[in-house]
Write a protein that holds these residues in place. Sequence first.
Motif, short mmCIF file in Angstrom:
data_model
loop_
_atom_site.label_atom_id
_atom_site.label_comp_id
_atom_site.label_asym_id
_atom_site.label_seq_id
_atom_site.Cartn_x
_atom_site.Cartn_y
_atom_site.Cartn_z
N GLN A 1 29.68 70.53 9.70
CA GLN A 1 28.23 70.37 9.61
C GLN A 1 27.86 69.06 8.93
OE1 GLN A 1 25.91 72.33 11.09
NE2 GLN A 1 27.74 73.26 11.98
N ALA A 2 28.63 68.65 7.93
CA ALA A 2 28.35 67.37 7.26
C ALA A 2 28.51 66.20 8.23
CB ALA A 2 29.29 67.19 6.06
N ILE A 3 29.47 66.31 9.13
CA ILE A 3 29.68 65.25 10.13
C ILE A 3 28.56 65.27 11.16
CG2 ILE A 3 31.20 64.46 11.99
CD1 ILE A 3 33.54 65.63 10.32
N LEU A 4 28.25 66.45 11.69
CA LEU A 4 27.25 66.55 12.76
C LEU A 4 25.85 66.21 12.27
CD1 LEU A 4 28.48 69.79 14.60
CD2 LEU A 4 28.95 67.40 15.16
N ARG B 1 32.86 66.62 -3.60
CA ARG B 1 31.48 66.47 -3.12
C ARG B 1 30.92 67.77 -2.55
NH1 ARG B 1 29.19 62.08 1.35
NH2 ARG B 1 27.14 63.03 1.61
N PHE B 2 31.76 68.51 -1.81
CA PHE B 2 31.28 69.71 -1.14
C PHE B 2 31.74 70.99 -1.83
CE2 PHE B 2 31.35 66.41 2.17
CZ PHE B 2 30.00 66.43 2.53
N THR C 1 35.29 59.17 8.99
CA THR C 1 34.47 59.96 9.91
C THR C 1 34.41 59.26 11.26
OG1 THR C 1 33.11 60.61 8.03
CG2 THR C 1 32.24 61.08 10.21
N LEU C 2 34.44 60.05 12.33
CA LEU C 2 34.39 59.47 13.67
C LEU C 2 33.26 58.45 13.78
CD1 LEU C 2 35.29 59.54 16.69
CD2 LEU C 2 33.57 61.33 17.02
N CYS D 1 25.30 64.04 9.91
CA CYS D 1 25.40 62.68 9.37
C CYS D 1 25.30 62.63 7.85
CB CYS D 1 24.35 61.76 10.01
SG CYS D 1 24.62 61.47 11.77
N GLU D 2 25.60 63.76 7.18
CA GLU D 2 25.79 63.70 5.73
C GLU D 2 26.96 62.78 5.43
OE1 GLU D 2 25.42 67.38 3.24
OE2 GLU D 2 25.48 68.33 5.21
N LEU D 3 28.00 62.91 6.24
CA LEU D 3 29.10 61.95 6.23
C LEU D 3 28.78 60.94 7.33
CD1 LEU D 3 32.18 64.33 5.83
CD2 LEU D 3 31.24 62.77 4.12
N ALA D 4 28.39 59.76 6.94
CA ALA D 4 27.92 58.77 7.90
C ALA D 4 29.04 58.36 8.85
CB ALA D 4 27.39 57.54 7.17
N PRO D 5 28.74 58.12 10.12
CA PRO D 5 29.76 57.67 11.06
C PRO D 5 30.48 56.42 10.54
CG PRO D 5 27.77 58.27 12.23
CD PRO D 5 27.43 58.32 10.77
N GLY D 6 31.80 56.47 10.58
CA GLY D 6 32.60 55.34 10.12
C GLY D 6 32.86 55.31 8.63
N ALA D 7 32.26 56.23 7.84
CA ALA D 7 32.44 56.24 6.39
C ALA D 7 33.84 56.76 6.06
CB ALA D 7 31.39 57.12 5.73
N THR D 8 34.41 56.26 4.97
CA THR D 8 35.73 56.69 4.53
C THR D 8 35.63 57.40 3.19
OG1 THR D 8 36.17 54.56 3.47
CG2 THR D 8 36.92 54.85 5.75
#
Length: 271
Positions: free
Chosen positions: A30-33, A51-52, A82-83, A35-42
């Motif tokens: 859910q964090a990926i979808l 964090r979670f 993140t993808l 964008c809580e985890l921004a695309p390309g973030a490490t």
Amino acid sequence: MYDRNSPFTSKPSALEPRQKTEFAEERLTQAILWCELAPGATATEVELAERFGLGRAATRAALAKLSAFGLMQPIPRLGWRTLPMSGALIGQVISARRLTEIALADATLSPEALAEGVKLAGMISVTGDRCEVGLLPTRRGYERDLLNLIAYDINPIIGNFLSSLWDQSDRIVRFLELSGAKPMSALDGETLIAALAEGRADDVRAALLEHLDRFQSFASEGLLNHSSELVLEGGDFDKQATSKKQEKDEPADRPIRISSRGRSSSTGTQS
């Protein structure tokens, strides 16, 4: 008086390791979808767990599974990435949806499912393209519920594949809207559910493809207006020495590699 500490009072059982892993997988997905985890973030495994609020073992297992799904990528000595979002990814999602989504035209809904579909389509129509706070995610939820309802009775393999494509599409929409794109327009649920109810397969396909065409136009416009730069890899001053060494080792006709570099962090919370 009720005594929570009484030995005769049942205690909630602790989550089993499998449940912890499933919870971690769902939370990170859910964090990926969203964008809580921004695309390309490490981020490292430890950072994600803290964090979670997840356990280290559960986070590790969840990341391994998300890596298999392509949502997370292991980066040596850096952790997990993140993808990333790219035009190629968006194009692949659109192409896959064009090939697969038309299978929904073969769905046969029960009277109860049709009645539920009519309700959902009405809710989508009422909210329309209004963008007041709370209405947009509510409408998107109705749209996804309607698509899931239609996909329920088709081949489960196709249904699961479509679900993953819709997840990716939702992520693309959120990413571009957070980047400043005008909100994606609503699905014409009433036309879609009416065509299904009357068995008009061609009209079902037409309604689905029309919405997909609008999604493609939305994504194309969003990418064109996205504030990013195209740069040659190795173009930074601190990499020139490495680039020169590579030029000696690589053939002169090697292809030029291009990557995207964002200017700002407006695409969501960075990890």
